[in-house]
Each structure stands twice: as C-alpha cells, then as structure tokens.
Design an enzyme around this catalytic site. Structure first.
Site, mmCIF file in Angstrom:
data_model
loop_
_atom_site.group_PDB
_atom_site.id
_atom_site.type_symbol
_atom_site.label_atom_id
_atom_site.label_comp_id
_atom_site.label_asym_id
_atom_site.label_seq_id
_atom_site.Cartn_x
_atom_site.Cartn_y
_atom_site.Cartn_z
ATOM 1 N N HIS A 1 -1.226 -2.319 5.927
ATOM 2 C CA HIS A 1 -1.232 -2.083 4.605
ATOM 3 C C HIS A 1 -1.570 -2.848 3.933
ATOM 4 C CE1 HIS A 1 1.954 1.769 4.332
ATOM 5 N NE2 HIS A 1 0.820 2.209 3.976
ATOM 6 N N CYS B 1 8.054 -3.589 0.583
ATOM 7 C CA CYS B 1 8.083 -1.616 1.260
ATOM 8 C C CYS B 1 8.431 -1.302 0.105
ATOM 9 C CB CYS B 1 7.868 -2.067 2.727
ATOM 10 S SG CYS B 1 6.039 -2.986 3.090
HETATM 11 N N1 ARG Z 1 7.034 3.096 8.752
HETATM 12 C C1 ARG Z 1 5.795 2.229 7.622
HETATM 13 C C2 ARG Z 1 5.269 3.505 7.662
HETATM 14 O O1 ARG Z 1 4.524 3.044 8.991
HETATM 15 C C3 ARG Z 1 6.427 1.507 6.895
HETATM 16 C C4 ARG Z 1 5.629 1.795 5.480
HETATM 17 C C5 ARG Z 1 5.587 0.375 5.075
HETATM 18 N N2 ARG Z 1 5.453 0.111 3.159
HETATM 19 C C6 ARG Z 1 5.090 -0.943 3.132
HETATM 20 N N3 ARG Z 1 4.209 -0.765 1.795
HETATM 21 N N4 ARG Z 1 4.047 -1.543 3.554
HETATM 22 O O2 ARG Z 1 4.213 3.976 6.778
#
Ligand code: ARG
Length: 280
Positions: free
Chosen positions: A177, A271
């Site tokens: 991300h 996150c």
């Molecule tokens: N386990 C989640 C996923 O892979 C983690 C999300 C983390 N969030 C973020 N904003 N990077 O989607």
C-alpha cells in the site's frame, strides 16, 4: 540568512486532526493477503488491543479528535481504518477491496459515514483501498497502484474529488500500500522509501518533491513510513530510530510507538488511522 541553517531551527506548527479508528477486538491473522501475514504464527488479540489503546490515547493527548467504528466479527483486518475510505473536503470516497476477505469492510465503513450524516458519498466502481493508497498533500492526491488500488480507481477518485491524482507504481510486495512506503508530513512535505517505487514513479516523486525526506531501508523495513504527522508530531513505529533522527533534524517531534502485534498483519500507525478532512 545562511541557506544551510539547520532545519531543526524551524518551529513546526501542529494542527489538531479528526481521525476514525476501529478497535482490534476481532484481530487475528487467519488468511494471508500480503507477505507480512503468516497465519501459522500465533497472534495475541489482547496485546493488539493494548497496543492500539496506547496509540488511541496518544492521539487524544496530542489534541486530536477520535471517532470509533464498531468492529465486526469475521473482519479481522477492520482495525486498519485507513483502508475504509478517503475523505477530502468532507466528501467520502468509499473503498472497494481487492480481496474477498476484506470486501465487506467497504460497505461497513460507508454505512458509518451515512449514519454520521455525511451526504456526499461515492460508492466506488473500481478497486481502491482508501487511504492505504491515497495520500493527500496540499497540491495532489498521491495514489499507489501495483498491488491493491487500480488506475481506474485513481481516475474515479480524481473525478469525485476534483483534485489532481498522481499515480505511483509500487514494486516491492512488502510495501503493498502507498502508506507503507510514503507519508505526508505537512502541506507538500513528504517522506518516502525510494526502493518501493518503480523508476518512473521515483522520477515523478523527485521532481514534485525535491526536498522530501528519504528513508533508509532499515527504517522502511520496520514500517517507519507508516506514520501519522499533524505537522509537528510524527507518530511512527518505535523501531524506526534512524527515521526519528532524520525527522528531528527537520524540526519535527517524532514519537515512537510499539504496534508490533498489528505489524503481523502488515499494518502500523497510519493503517490504523483514517483522517476525516472537513470541508475546506
Ligand atoms: N492485512 C491488511 C491487508 O493486507 C493490512 C492493511 C494495512 N493497511 C494499510 N493502510 N496499509 O489488507
């Protein structure tokens, strides 16, 4: 004036923010959709809650306002509120998740906004994972693609917000991300991990943000870029000690927190935090 005067001499002005968070009541690593997630490794939900509570309380101490969304059983990643939407000028651009495991979170977050009286809402047609991939600076909306959000989703966001969306290609699956590789510090000031971007996207970042703070690989690897800045205080994973020092040199006040339990699912400070930007 000496142009080389230390930037730490600058007095940074923080601005109180409005955040949405979700308690990790149902947190677990029961599936794997990024390289951090190892379902075979044990997780400790009560430790995740305790670490999250400290982050929540720290934001309150810093003068921020926090709203909470009710966690839903069966949605262990719902704690990562950043993915729930993108809110700019009081307008809510809903999320549409790439993976089925998280699909129900999109409508759940949109329902929260509806119930709170937000009227300008957009149900997305294309995949976008909210502020996980959309980061707002004064001049642009920086938008990640390559693992989760799509270019069609970027175009959809640009049309909805009427702000220029700059697409940046992510190339390292550990930084899947945009908010794992780049953080907005203040206005048009950013920090990022150069190794997370394609050559062309890196050239774009260099030309748009020539003074950006560049993170070292060791700090990026502990999710140091997954940080929240109010313009003065920068809350980041405590293991990112080199990055904290670089921030101090620029006049910011870094505050390290321990969110290692939540890192097991590939998330940290940013996150867990969705910014609710009011009408300008
Ligand atoms: N386990 C989640 C996923 O892979 C983690 C999300 C983390 N969030 C973020 N904003 N990077 O989607």
């Amino acid at each position: 004036m000496n142009a080389a005067a230390p930037r730490s001499a600058v007095t940074r002005q923080g601005r109180p923010r409005h955040f949405l968070m979700c308690r990790p009541t149902h947190y677990d690593v029961s599936y794997s959709i990024n390289p951090w997630m190892e379902p075979a490794k044990p997780t400790d939900t009560s430790l995740a809650v305790a670490q999250w509570e400290r982050l929540h309380d720290l934001f309150l101490e810093l003068g921020h306002t926090i709203e909470l969304i009710e966690p839903i059983p069966g949605l262990p990643d719902m704690v990562y509120a950043a993915n729930g939407a993108t809110v700019v000028d009081g307008k809510v651009f809903g999320a549409r998740f790439r993976h089925q495991e998280r699909a129900a979170e999109g409508p759940a977050y949109l329902d929260w906004f509806r119930a709170r009286g937000y009227t300008e809402l957009h149900e997305p047609q294309y995949v976008n994972e909210g502020e996980g991939d959309f980061l707002v600076t004064d001049s642009h909306v920086l938008a990640g693609w390559g693992f989760r959000s799509t270019l069609e989703g970027h175009a959809e966001a640009q049309e909805f917000f009427g702000r220029p969306v700059v697409g940046l290609e992510l190339v390292d699956p550990r930084f899947y991300h945009l908010d794992t590789a780049l953080a907005v510090l203040d206005g048009d000031e950013i920090m990022y991990n150069p190794a997370a971007f394609s050559a062309g996207s890196l050239a774009v970042l260099r030309s748009l943000y020539p003074d950006a703070l560049l993170a070292e690989p060791a700090d990026a690897a502990v999710f140091g870029l997954n940080a929240i800045s109010d313009g003065r205080h920068v809350v980041l994973p405590e293991a990112a000690t080199g990055l904290a020092e670089q921030l101090r040199e620029r006049g910011f006040e870094p505050i390290g927190v321990d969110l290692t339990e939540l890192l097991k699912a590939g998330g940290s400070v940013k996150c867990c935090t969705l910014e609710l930007r009011p009408r300008g």
